[in-house]
Design a protein around this motif. Structure first.
Motif, mmCIF file in Angstrom:
data_model
loop_
_atom_site.group_PDB
_atom_site.id
_atom_site.type_symbol
_atom_site.label_atom_id
_atom_site.label_comp_id
_atom_site.label_asym_id
_atom_site.label_seq_id
_atom_site.Cartn_x
_atom_site.Cartn_y
_atom_site.Cartn_z
ATOM 1 N N LYS A 152 0.830 -1.208 0.000
ATOM 2 C CA LYS A 152 0.000 0.000 0.000
ATOM 3 C C LYS A 152 0.864 1.257 0.000
ATOM 4 O O LYS A 152 0.571 2.225 -0.706
ATOM 5 N N PHE A 153 1.907 1.235 0.799
ATOM 6 C CA PHE A 153 2.847 2.360 0.828
ATOM 7 C C PHE A 153 3.404 2.606 -0.572
ATOM 8 O O PHE A 153 3.484 3.754 -1.033
ATOM 9 N N THR A 154 3.778 1.543 -1.263
ATOM 10 C CA THR A 154 4.401 1.684 -2.575
ATOM 11 C C THR A 154 3.417 2.211 -3.611
ATOM 12 O O THR A 154 3.781 3.047 -4.450
ATOM 13 N N VAL A 155 2.170 1.738 -3.566
ATOM 14 C CA VAL A 155 1.178 2.172 -4.549
ATOM 15 C C VAL A 155 0.961 3.677 -4.468
ATOM 16 O O VAL A 155 0.993 4.388 -5.487
ATOM 17 N N PHE A 156 0.755 4.201 -3.261
ATOM 18 C CA PHE A 156 0.496 5.639 -3.137
ATOM 19 C C PHE A 156 1.764 6.468 -3.322
ATOM 20 O O PHE A 156 1.690 7.608 -3.761
ATOM 21 N N THR A 157 2.913 5.902 -3.000
ATOM 22 C CA THR A 157 4.169 6.598 -3.301
ATOM 23 C C THR A 157 4.351 6.700 -4.808
ATOM 24 O O THR A 157 4.764 7.748 -5.333
#
Length: 311
Positions: free
Chosen positions: A110-115
């Motif tokens: 999830k962190f990577t998707v929004f980053t």
């Protein structure tokens, strides 16, 4: 009405893609309110960071910290020694690609998707917004560029998203070594500022220090990640609330059983937990989902002794 129509169409499109792509399923698991908040923060960060770069950093020859500063240095070096005039946005995006792979494997999906979404918006606006010279004074450019960049970073942090770049590397190193984020950030950004000084002269390193200082100060004014908050919750559904806090925030909860409401003499439970300001919006959403009738009080800027994890 139109917004609801477009949102339902968008979610239906996500449902179809979610059957084929794992990262789309992550977006499906996010509530509409949280998704709108994170997406809005990503757009605002993209606009503000692009304005800082195209209106102040590049015209004033001020080198930013992080991946943006590294991209600026690479762009100048390629143009000077290789004769390649590559767009800054393309170099910035290329630097972030391996960092996104690292984040996916080491930090979280999830962190990577929004980053990735935030970095993409920043890159797009960096390419769309024209380069404008408002002033040639490097000090003014450093001050105003740092203020805009700090505002964008602060808004991103308030929505609990990352602006990408060195944030990914810092969080990965912290996860492996346990070192403080501040020390890691100072070290990595210090290396970039040192590179700017060695490559283009020490006045440029000084202006980079100025813009870094202003950016961090403005970020602190908008959002302070290390500030802790104590939440006291009076609820009739303690197990539901505790599960939501454990699952959503991974925070501990202290239970005071056998509390009694003085008006109706109903049996209640009092829950106490410590969260960070970064987790406040997530906490409010958890309370609305688990017990919207709960009575909650928040004490801001509390101090703690003992073990308290800062993610």
């Amino acid at each position: 009405m139109k917004r609801n129509k477009y949102y339902r169409a968008f979610r239906a499109w996500l449902d179809e893609l979610g059957r084929r792509f794992h990262f789309i399923k992550l977006l499906q698991s996010i509530s509409r309110e949280k998704y709108d908040e994170k997406l809005s923060a990503a757009v605002f960060y993209g606009i503000l960071s692009a304005l800082a770069i195209n209106f102040f950093y590049q015209p004033g020859h001020v080198y930013s910290a992080g991946a943006t500063g590294l991209a600026q240095i690479i762009q100048v070096k390629l143009a000077t020694y290789g004769g390649l005039n590559l767009p800054l946005a393309a170099i910035y995006y290329a630097i972030n690609i391996p960092l996104m792979v690292l984040a996916w494997r080491q930090i979280g999906h999830k962190f990577t998707v929004f980053t990735f979404i935030t970095v993409s918006f920043s890159t797009l606006f960096m390419g769309w917004i024209p380069k404008v010279t408002l002033t040639s004074d490097p000090m003014i450019n450093a001050l105003f560029g740092g203020a805009l960049m700090g505002l964008g970073i602060g808004l991103a942090l308030r929505a609990n998203i990352s602006s990408g770049g060195m944030d990914v590397l810092i969080l990965t190193i912290r996860k492996r070594t346990g070192r403080q984020v501040g020390n890691l950030s100072l070290t990595l950004n210090g290396v970039i500022i040192l590179m700017a000084g060695l490559s283009f002269g020490w006045p440029y390193a000084f202006y980079s220090l100025v813009t870094l200082f202003v950016s961090t100060r403005v970020t602190d004014l908008v959002f302070t990640k290390q500030r802790k908050m104590q939440a006291m919750i009076v609820t009739s559904y303690p197990e539901r609330v505790i599960k939501g806090i454990h699952t959503g925030l991974e925070r501990g909860v202290t239970i005071l059983n056998d509390a009694e409401g003085a008006y109706k003499h109903e049996r209640k439970a009092v829950l106490i937990t410590i969260i960070t300001r970064a987790e406040y919006h997530e906490f409010k959403w958890i309370m609305r989902e688990t017990d919207p009738e709960a009575f909650v009080t928040i004490a801001d800027n509390v101090h703690t002794l003992g073990r308290f994890m800062e993610y």
